[in-house]
Design a protein around this motif. Structure first.
Motif, PDB file in Angstrom:
ATOM      1  N   GLY A   1     -13.302  27.858  -6.612  1.00 39.80           N
ATOM      2  CA  GLY A   1     -14.312  26.818  -6.752  1.00 39.80           C
ATOM      3  C   GLY A   1     -14.506  26.212  -8.121  1.00 39.80           C
ATOM      4  O   GLY A   1     -15.183  25.184  -8.236  1.00 39.80           O
ATOM      5  N   ALA A   2     -13.960  26.802  -9.168  1.00 38.70           N
ATOM      6  CA  ALA A   2     -14.189  26.265 -10.507  1.00 38.70           C
ATOM      7  C   ALA A   2     -13.507  24.908 -10.671  1.00 38.70           C
ATOM      8  O   ALA A   2     -12.381  24.707 -10.201  1.00 38.70           O
ATOM      9  N   ASP A   3     -14.184  23.973 -11.348  1.00 38.62           N
ATOM     10  CA  ASP A   3     -13.570  22.687 -11.652  1.00 38.62           C
ATOM     11  C   ASP A   3     -12.452  22.856 -12.679  1.00 38.62           C
ATOM     12  O   ASP A   3     -11.404  22.222 -12.588  1.00 38.62           O
ATOM     13  N   GLN A   4     -12.705  23.702 -13.663  1.00 34.25           N
ATOM     14  CA  GLN A   4     -11.722  24.024 -14.684  1.00 34.25           C
ATOM     15  C   GLN A   4     -11.840  25.514 -14.998  1.00 34.25           C
ATOM     16  O   GLN A   4     -12.920  26.094 -14.884  1.00 34.25           O
ATOM     17  N   ALA A   5     -10.720  26.098 -15.417  1.00 36.35           N
ATOM     18  CA  ALA A   5     -10.728  27.502 -15.838  1.00 36.35           C
ATOM     19  C   ALA A   5      -9.992  27.585 -17.168  1.00 36.35           C
ATOM     20  O   ALA A   5      -8.802  27.256 -17.250  1.00 36.35           O
ATOM     21  N   TRP A   6     -10.711  27.990 -18.207  1.00 37.78           N
ATOM     22  CA  TRP A   6     -10.192  27.988 -19.569  1.00 37.78           C
ATOM     23  C   TRP A   6     -10.020  29.400 -20.105  1.00 37.78           C
ATOM     24  O   TRP A   6     -10.898  30.245 -19.950  1.00 37.78           O
ATOM     25  N   GLY A   7      -8.901  29.627 -20.774  1.00 39.64           N
ATOM     26  CA  GLY A   7      -8.716  30.827 -21.570  1.00 39.64           C
ATOM     27  C   GLY A   7      -8.961  30.485 -23.026  1.00 39.64           C
ATOM     28  O   GLY A   7      -8.432  29.476 -23.528  1.00 39.64           O
ATOM     29  N   VAL A   8      -9.769  31.278 -23.700  1.00 44.83           N
ATOM     30  CA  VAL A   8     -10.124  31.020 -25.100  1.00 44.83           C
ATOM     31  C   VAL A   8      -9.544  32.134 -25.970  1.00 44.83           C
ATOM     32  O   VAL A   8      -9.761  33.324 -25.699  1.00 44.83           O
ATOM     33  N   TYR A   9      -8.801  31.728 -26.993  1.00 50.55           N
ATOM     34  CA  TYR A   9      -8.269  32.690 -27.953  1.00 50.55           C
ATOM     35  C   TYR A   9      -9.265  32.787 -29.102  1.00 50.55           C
ATOM     36  O   TYR A   9      -9.508  31.816 -29.821  1.00 50.55           O
ATOM     37  N   ALA A  10      -9.862  33.937 -29.236  1.00 50.04           N
ATOM     38  CA  ALA A  10     -10.909  34.125 -30.241  1.00 50.04           C
ATOM     39  C   ALA A  10     -10.867  35.560 -30.733  1.00 50.04           C
ATOM     40  O   ALA A  10     -10.289  36.445 -30.097  1.00 50.04           O
ATOM     41  N   MET A  11     -11.493  35.774 -31.852  1.00 51.90           N
ATOM     42  CA  MET A  11     -11.610  37.123 -32.411  1.00 51.90           C
ATOM     43  C   MET A  11     -12.872  37.158 -33.252  1.00 51.90           C
ATOM     44  O   MET A  11     -13.471  36.107 -33.548  1.00 51.90           O
ATOM     45  N   THR A  12     -13.285  38.343 -33.624  1.00 52.42           N
ATOM     46  CA  THR A  12     -14.493  38.462 -34.426  1.00 52.42           C
ATOM     47  C   THR A  12     -14.360  37.686 -35.726  1.00 52.42           C
ATOM     48  O   THR A  12     -15.317  37.094 -36.220  1.00 52.42           O
ATOM     49  N   GLU A  13     -13.148  37.670 -36.277  1.00 54.95           N
ATOM     50  CA  GLU A  13     -12.929  36.986 -37.555  1.00 54.95           C
ATOM     51  C   GLU A  13     -13.003  35.461 -37.438  1.00 54.95           C
ATOM     52  O   GLU A  13     -13.276  34.774 -38.421  1.00 54.95           O
ATOM     53  N   MET A  14     -12.714  34.932 -36.257  1.00 53.22           N
ATOM     54  CA  MET A  14     -12.787  33.477 -36.058  1.00 53.22           C
ATOM     55  C   MET A  14     -12.900  33.195 -34.571  1.00 53.22           C
ATOM     56  O   MET A  14     -11.970  33.475 -33.813  1.00 53.22           O
ATOM     57  N   TRP A  15     -14.033  32.649 -34.158  1.00 50.41           N
ATOM     58  CA  TRP A  15     -14.182  32.310 -32.742  1.00 50.41           C
ATOM     59  C   TRP A  15     -14.816  30.937 -32.618  1.00 50.41           C
ATOM     60  O   TRP A  15     -15.791  30.632 -33.327  1.00 50.41           O
ATOM     61  N   PRO A  16     -14.247  30.110 -31.756  1.00 53.26           N
ATOM     62  CA  PRO A  16     -12.934  30.277 -31.127  1.00 53.26           C
ATOM     63  C   PRO A  16     -11.845  29.657 -32.002  1.00 53.26           C
ATOM     64  O   PRO A  16     -12.133  28.841 -32.881  1.00 53.26           O
ATOM     65  N   ALA A  17     -10.581  30.016 -31.745  1.00 45.96           N
ATOM     66  CA  ALA A  17      -9.472  29.474 -32.531  1.00 45.96           C
ATOM     67  C   ALA A  17      -8.620  28.510 -31.730  1.00 45.96           C
ATOM     68  O   ALA A  17      -8.075  27.551 -32.271  1.00 45.96           O
ATOM     69  N   ALA A  18      -8.467  28.757 -30.414  1.00 52.28           N
ATOM     70  CA  ALA A  18      -7.651  27.902 -29.553  1.00 52.28           C
ATOM     71  C   ALA A  18      -8.131  28.062 -28.116  1.00 52.28           C
ATOM     72  O   ALA A  18      -8.815  29.038 -27.794  1.00 52.28           O
ATOM     73  N   ALA A  19      -7.783  27.095 -27.287  1.00 54.25           N
ATOM     74  CA  ALA A  19      -8.179  27.166 -25.874  1.00 54.25           C
ATOM     75  C   ALA A  19      -7.132  26.466 -25.024  1.00 54.25           C
ATOM     76  O   ALA A  19      -6.465  25.527 -25.472  1.00 54.25           O
ATOM     77  N   VAL A  20      -6.979  26.936 -23.794  1.00 53.93           N
ATOM     78  CA  VAL A  20      -6.003  26.352 -22.873  1.00 53.93           C
ATOM     79  C   VAL A  20      -6.584  26.360 -21.467  1.00 53.93           C
ATOM     80  O   VAL A  20      -7.205  27.331 -21.045  1.00 53.93           O
ATOM     81  N   GLU A  21      -6.374  25.247 -20.746  1.00 60.25           N
ATOM     82  CA  GLU A  21      -6.851  25.159 -19.371  1.00 60.25           C
ATOM     83  C   GLU A  21      -5.769  25.640 -18.425  1.00 60.25           C
ATOM     84  O   GLU A  21      -4.571  25.610 -18.743  1.00 60.25           O
ATOM     85  N   GLN A  22      -6.180  26.086 -17.244  1.00 59.26           N
ATOM     86  CA  GLN A  22      -5.279  26.711 -16.269  1.00 59.26           C
ATOM     87  C   GLN A  22      -4.031  25.876 -16.002  1.00 59.26           C
ATOM     88  O   GLN A  22      -2.914  26.406 -15.955  1.00 59.26           O
ATOM     89  N   ARG A  23      -4.189  24.569 -15.811  1.00 62.30           N
ATOM     90  CA  ARG A  23      -3.041  23.733 -15.452  1.00 62.30           C
ATOM     91  C   ARG A  23      -1.964  23.786 -16.528  1.00 62.30           C
ATOM     92  O   ARG A  23      -0.780  23.949 -16.234  1.00 62.30           O
ATOM     93  N   GLU A  24      -2.369  23.643 -17.788  1.00 60.96           N
ATOM     94  CA  GLU A  24      -1.400  23.674 -18.880  1.00 60.96           C
ATOM     95  C   GLU A  24      -0.734  25.037 -18.974  1.00 60.96           C
ATOM     96  O   GLU A  24       0.467  25.147 -19.248  1.00 60.96           O
ATOM     97  N   LYS A  25      -1.509  26.088 -18.720  1.00 59.63           N
ATOM     98  CA  LYS A  25      -0.955  27.441 -18.818  1.00 59.63           C
ATOM     99  C   LYS A  25       0.063  27.685 -17.709  1.00 59.63           C
ATOM    100  O   LYS A  25       1.098  28.318 -17.928  1.00 59.63           O
ATOM    101  N   VAL A  26      -0.234  27.190 -16.505  1.00 53.13           N
ATOM    102  CA  VAL A  26       0.691  27.376 -15.383  1.00 53.13           C
ATOM    103  C   VAL A  26       2.001  26.626 -15.616  1.00 53.13           C
ATOM    104  O   VAL A  26       3.080  27.111 -15.270  1.00 53.13           O
ATOM    105  N   LEU A  27       1.922  25.431 -16.213  1.00 54.84           N
ATOM    106  CA  LEU A  27       3.118  24.616 -16.438  1.00 54.84           C
ATOM    107  C   LEU A  27       3.981  25.144 -17.571  1.00 54.84           C
ATOM    108  O   LEU A  27       5.139  24.732 -17.711  1.00 54.84           O
TER     109      LEU A  27
END
Length: 496
Positions: free
Chosen positions: A294-320
């Motif tokens: 049901g989600a319109d978008q599903a995002w993975g966020v690359y983050a860490m305690t030292e820097m959040w967030p640093a990068a992000a990617v949506e499901q479609r781009e990750k699958v491709l």
């Protein structure tokens, strides 16, 4: 985005809901209004000021995330004090080392944390929590309701109490312990400016809309959402209650860890709006399942305690993405990536931590991740410390683990199992989804294993992947021990 600006927004919000709770049935109720939260912050600031907490003070906080923890952070920010986040689940020796390094002048602890260190210690051991007596580490005050045997309560000052002028400089704002040993613990120090930059990055990425609820309990969710006028719901702990909460709340944005997402999916949960996940690996298959639910978008966020967030990617781009490794997306605005001599990903930017406590400032964050930059995106190739040495090969698990996430796989890791003389066997520990036929799953893994070439594992173990820490990341050391215990004749089980 400063915490001072958030305080002004809350004060203007009055009776508008700020933090929402959930009943056992998953129904939503107002837990704290904007005005309540602003009042808590002012009254905590006055109470702490009366106890001598001010510019340059270190305030230890051992309280679960929520409205009172946020109010304390707002109060400390006003006073120019630095909040040291203390994790009661870290174990007594580690916690003592953290206290010795941070040296807080006052410790604010919940009644639950104090009880588990005292009269409820048998219950703590049952829950696999071991706490030192906080009173032996320094002056303690109870935040929130007090139980018998706890330290005196930090009494809220009168609403009419005089408040000092807000501190306006770039001093230390928060200390968060991340790694190290009891002899040499390591703590990240964010200044007021790096904290503000991180919050602004989250706000620009998520763009929360006013008056529409957001689901998530961490500070980096609470601050940008509340500043935009969006009420925040604290996620229920029970997966089934959380699933009902999602259905009733229909949040515009949901922030859950990968283990929480898997638990909601197992409880037949349904999502709405955009879903964000991080703090542990978010595979393309998991993001795909979230969108299918049901989600319109599903995002993975690359983050860490030292820097959040640093990068992000949506499901479609990750699958491709068809390359080796784990695509975590393009660097977010202001984030500067570089690749070090060992192939390690280095990050810099206004949201980067100022320094590690007790060390000199350093603009570059060494992530510990091996990575490459490809077409303006960051592709992870595995943790440097997770490298497996098999024969003459150096194998980085992160290059290959994504290929193991075929349909029916919940989670998968590649780990080394000691084989003597410094050599290791490479084992894939694959966690099947519930009710998946193991024979069919092994058949589905044949082609991905063949495509791994020289990095093909010596054995495949179908078992639950051990998790560790607050973010429930895969515990590779435990997975290695699990593989060694279940595959005693490892050299003879190689699927070559």
């Amino acid at each position: 985005m400063t915490l001072d600006a958030l305080h002004h927004t809350l004060r203007r919000g009055g009776h508008r809901p700020a933090v929402l709770g959930a009943t056992r049935a998953g129904a939503t109720r107002t837990k704290v209004t904007c005005g309540d939260l602003a009042d808590f912050a002012d009254r905590y600031a006055a109470a702490l000021h009366a106890r001598g907490i001010g510019r340059g003070s270190v305030l230890g906080v051992a309280v679960s995330p929520g409205p009172h923890a946020l109010a304390v952070m707002l109060a400390a920010h006003r006073l120019g004090a630095c909040v040291a986040v203390l994790d009661p689940s870290a174990g007594p020796d580690v916690l003592r080392a953290h206290f010795a390094l941070a040296r807080p002048e006052l410790i604010l602890a919940s009644a639950a944390a104090q009880a588990l260190a005292g009269w409820a210690r048998p219950l703590a051991r049952y829950a696999q929590v071991d706490l030192p007596d906080l009173a032996q580490l320094g002056e303690v005050a109870t935040l929130g309701p007090r139980l018998p045997g706890c330290a005196p309560k930090l009494e809220l000052a009168s609403p009419m109490a005089a408040l000092p002028r807000p501190v306006d400089d770039d001093s230390d704002a928060v200390i968060v312990f991340t790694s190290g040993t009891t002899a040499a613990p390591r703590a990240v120090v964010h200044t007021r400016s790096s904290l503000a930059a991180g919050m602004a990055t989250v706000a620009d990425l998520v763009e929360p809309a006013a008056a529409q609820p957001v689901l998530g309990g961490a500070t980096f969710v609470l601050v940008p959402s509340l500043a935009a006028g969006a009420p925040v719901a604290m996620p229920a702990r029970s997966p089934r209650v959380l699933a009902r909460q999602l259905r009733q709340l229909r949040p515009q944005a949901t922030f859950l860890t990968p283990p929480q997402l898997r638990a909601v999916l197992a409880a037949d949960g349904w999502f709405h709006g955009r879903v964000w996940t991080g703090s542990a690996p978010a595979t393309a298959s998991l993001l795909t399942r979230v969108k299918a639910a049901g989600a319109d978008q599903a995002w993975g966020v690359y983050a860490m305690t030292e820097m959040w967030p640093a990068a992000a990617v949506e499901q479609r781009e990750k699958v491709l993405f068809a390359g080796d490794g784990d695509l975590v997306g393009a660097p977010l605005p202001g984030v500067r990536p570089a690749i070090g001599p060992r192939g390690e990903l280095l990050l810099a930017g206004p949201g980067a931590r100022h320094r590690y406590l007790g060390e000199d400032p350093d603009p570059w964050v060494a992530t510990g991740d091996r990575a490459r930059l490809e077409d303006g995106t960051i592709v992870l190739e595995g943790r440097l410390k997770d490298m497996v040495i098999r024969g003459t090969q150096n194998i980085y698990p992160g290059l290959y683990e994504n290929s193991l996430h075929v349909p029916g796989v919940e989670l998968a890791v590649l780990v080394g199992v000691p084989a003597g003389d410094g050599d290791e066997h490479l084992v894939a520990v694959v966690q099947p989804r519930p009710d998946v036929d193991h024979t069919r799953l092994r058949a589905a893994l044949v082609r991905p294993l063949e495509r791994m070439g020289a990095a093909r594992p010596d054995a495949v173990l179908l078992a639950d992947v051990p998790l560790t820490g607050r973010s429930r990341k895969p515990d590779r050391a435990a997975a290695s021990r699990l593989a060694a215990a279940h595959l005693p004749n490892l050299p003879h089980t190689a699927p070559r």
